[in-house]
Design a protein around this motif. Structure first.
Motif, PDB file in Angstrom:
ATOM      1  N   GLN A   3       0.832  -1.200   0.000  1.00  0.00           N
ATOM      2  CA  GLN A   3       0.000   0.000   0.000  1.00  0.00           C
ATOM      3  C   GLN A   3       0.866   1.250   0.000  1.00  0.00           C
ATOM      4  O   GLN A   3       0.607   2.194  -0.715  1.00  0.00           O
ATOM      5  N   TRP A   4       1.893   1.262   0.829  1.00  0.00           N
ATOM      6  CA  TRP A   4       2.890   2.328   0.814  1.00  0.00           C
ATOM      7  C   TRP A   4       4.120   1.872   1.576  1.00  0.00           C
ATOM      8  O   TRP A   4       4.083   0.878   2.310  1.00  0.00           O
ATOM      9  N   ASP A  58      -1.241   6.983   5.084  1.00  0.00           N
ATOM     10  CA  ASP A  58      -0.409   7.119   3.886  1.00  0.00           C
ATOM     11  C   ASP A  58       1.093   7.055   4.152  1.00  0.00           C
ATOM     12  O   ASP A  58       1.898   7.132   3.223  1.00  0.00           O
ATOM     13  N   THR A  68       7.665   3.862   3.573  1.00  0.00           N
ATOM     14  CA  THR A  68       8.307   5.113   3.940  1.00  0.00           C
ATOM     15  C   THR A  68       9.736   4.824   4.393  1.00  0.00           C
ATOM     16  O   THR A  68       9.968   3.928   5.216  1.00  0.00           O
ATOM     17  N   LYS A  95       3.017   9.209   5.578  1.00  0.00           N
ATOM     18  CA  LYS A  95       3.735  10.485   5.589  1.00  0.00           C
ATOM     19  C   LYS A  95       4.254  10.794   6.994  1.00  0.00           C
ATOM     20  O   LYS A  95       3.568  10.550   7.997  1.00  0.00           O
TER      21      LYS A  95
END
Length: 502
Positions: free
Chosen positions: A188-189, A224, A191, A226
């Motif tokens: 999905q993401w 997300d 980081t 971030k």
């Protein structure tokens, strides 16, 4: 784990007593015949009601000496060479130690050496035996399974997963925090942080809190990935010992963050417990211990409780950071505390699992692990603590009130992680170490929670090029699947029995 050293070998202090250098001694004393001591000897020492077998085999040589071999069934050590033995002034001299011979009782009496059993003095009386304990012919781990899905990261995964809103979050040594769809393993993401991630992420209020080996604690948006804020909590990069050095001390874990409504508590390898403002990341206070803190703090009764490599368990006032009590285990504390009512359950490399009173650190009970560190942290369910080990390979179910064993299961590896537990199953992985003095095999296991019997397992291939293989990561489960990271860099999703593997 109790004999670790570089590349899976024993550390230097263990070599000293394990027969790699013998004590010098004088010729045979009058009236004693060393060859009369040849044969098999066994002792059955006991600590806190837990009994172990220690075997010593003495084989005669043509030159009139004896060759000694050590047998330690609790850790599957069946043939540890101790070199030659001698006899001096009524004492048998071996690399295991000195033993007084009583010819009237035909016994050898002495203490287990500190290199074998740290902290506690344990006397033994060796008596002759017809037959030493033998290794099991085979082990049964249940049905072999395959993963439902896998996902490849860019480096070994020491970090542990956490599950939230149908998503699996975990970090890897490649420095990324990953968000994976729990049903499919789809990314999905991800980081990037500035270093390997060795801790389990912590979820709270739509945020993720996770430390990285760049010395920073990260706060990220759970949706997300971030970055909301980061705070430098210690030395950058994190000062870990070198796995290829003689000084390696198995400091591969990191403290996870513990979060309440206002604060974030996290340990550092600099030896601090650091407390930050949850919203801003600003430091509130820090407490300095004498060595690295890889233990994840627990909050109980207004106190933050955690362990340190300086051998102590600490309880601090969670508001001010002032010391409330500390308890000396005698050896490094890597395990994280688990709270049952007002009791702190935590392990130590002293070979002890403790039940301590949260109010003052007094000992309620102690469960002794023969010849094995307690690296694992307990998982509690229905008043039972489920906890792994190290050299012993064992997973134990222990009554959290009395400290009595309910059952045990031998993984044949090193189960360093904290088990995942459901109504019916206990899940845990193990690490295998190539070239180690006792056989350690990697794998992942499902155990029947009521009986301790194996249900299924996953076999891990151990490449010739790798010293270690398997699972340091602690698994997590949503009831339908169980998720874990591997030293091969893969994230695995296994069936729990609700669905069939594909």
């Amino acid at each position: 784990m109790s004999f670790e050293g570089r590349g899976g070998e024993m550390s230097a202090d263990r070599k000293a007593w394990l027969g790699l250098a013998l004590l010098a001694c004088s010729p045979l004393t009058a009236g004693a015949d060393l060859q009369d001591l040849a044969g098999a000897w066994a002792a059955y020492p006991e600590v806190d009601g837990r009994r172990a077998t220690v075997g010593l085999k003495l084989d005669g040589n043509e030159n009139g000496t004896l060759t000694a071999t050590l047998v330690l069934p609790p850790i599957d050590a069946w043939n540890i060479p101790l070199g030659e033995a001698r006899f001096e002034n009524g004492r048998l001299m071996t690399a295991l130690g000195e033993f007084a011979y009583d010819d009237t009782k035909d016994t050898l009496t002495g203490d287990l050496p500190a290199g074998l059993v740290p902290v506690h003095r344990i006397p033994i009386v060796l008596s002759r035996t017809e037959r030493l304990a033998q290794p099991p012919e085979s082990r049964k781990f249940g049905e072999l399974v395959t993963p439902v899905w896998t996902f490849r990261t860019g480096a070994p995964v020491y970090g542990s997963p956490v599950i939230g809103k149908g998503t699996v979050y975990l970090g890897s040594d490649d420095g990324y925090l990953y968000s994976l769809e729990s049903g499919t393993g789809d990314l999905q993401w991800k980081t990037a942080t500035g270093g390997p991630i060795r801790a389990r992420p912590t979820l709270g209020g739509g945020r993720i809190f996770v430390p990285s080996d760049d010395g920073r604690l990260y706060c990220l948006d759970q949706a997300d990935g971030k970055i909301i804020w980061t705070t430098l909590t210690g030395t950058s990069p994190v000062p870990r010992s070198d796995p290829e050095s003689e000084g390696y001390r198995y400091d591969h874990f990191s403290s996870a963050a513990r979060v309440n409504d206002e604060r974030v508590f996290v340990g550092t390898l600099d030896g601090d417990l650091v407390v930050l403002d949850r919203e801003t990341g600003e430091e509130n206070w820090r407490f300095k211990t004498g060595d690295a803190v890889v233990s994840t703090p627990a909050l109980v009764g207004g106190k933050a409780v955690f362990g340190s490599f300086d051998n102590h368990v600490y309880a601090l006032d969670a508001e001010t950071g002032k010391l409330v009590w500390r308890f000396d285990t005698g050896a490094p504390v890597v395990s994280s505390p688990t709270i049952h009512d007002d009791r702190v359950i935590i392990g130590s490399r002293s070979y002890d699992l403790y039940g301590l009173q949260a109010a003052d650190g007094s000992v309620d009970w102690r469960f002794y692990y023969w010849f094995s560190w307690v690296e694992s942290s307990a998982t509690l369910k229905d008043g039972i603590a489920y906890v792994g080990s190290s050299d012993s390979g064992m997973v134990f179910a222990i009554d959290a009130v009395t400290g009595r064993e309910v059952w045990s299961f031998d993984t044949a590896g090193s189960p360093w992680g904290s088990p995942a537990v459901t109504d019916n199953r206990v899940y845990i992985g193990s690490v295998g170490v190539r070239g180690y003095f006792i056989p350690h095999e990697p794998g992942f296991y499902a155990i029947d929670r009521a009986t301790g019997e194996p249900v299924w397992w996953y076999r891990v291939e151990h490449p010739e090029s790798r010293t270690t293989a398997g699972f340091v990561s602690s698994p997590a489960t949503d009831g339908k699947r169980v998720y874990v990271g591997g030293l091969d860099g893969m994230v695995y999703a296994f069936p729990t029995g609700v669905e069939k593997p594909r």
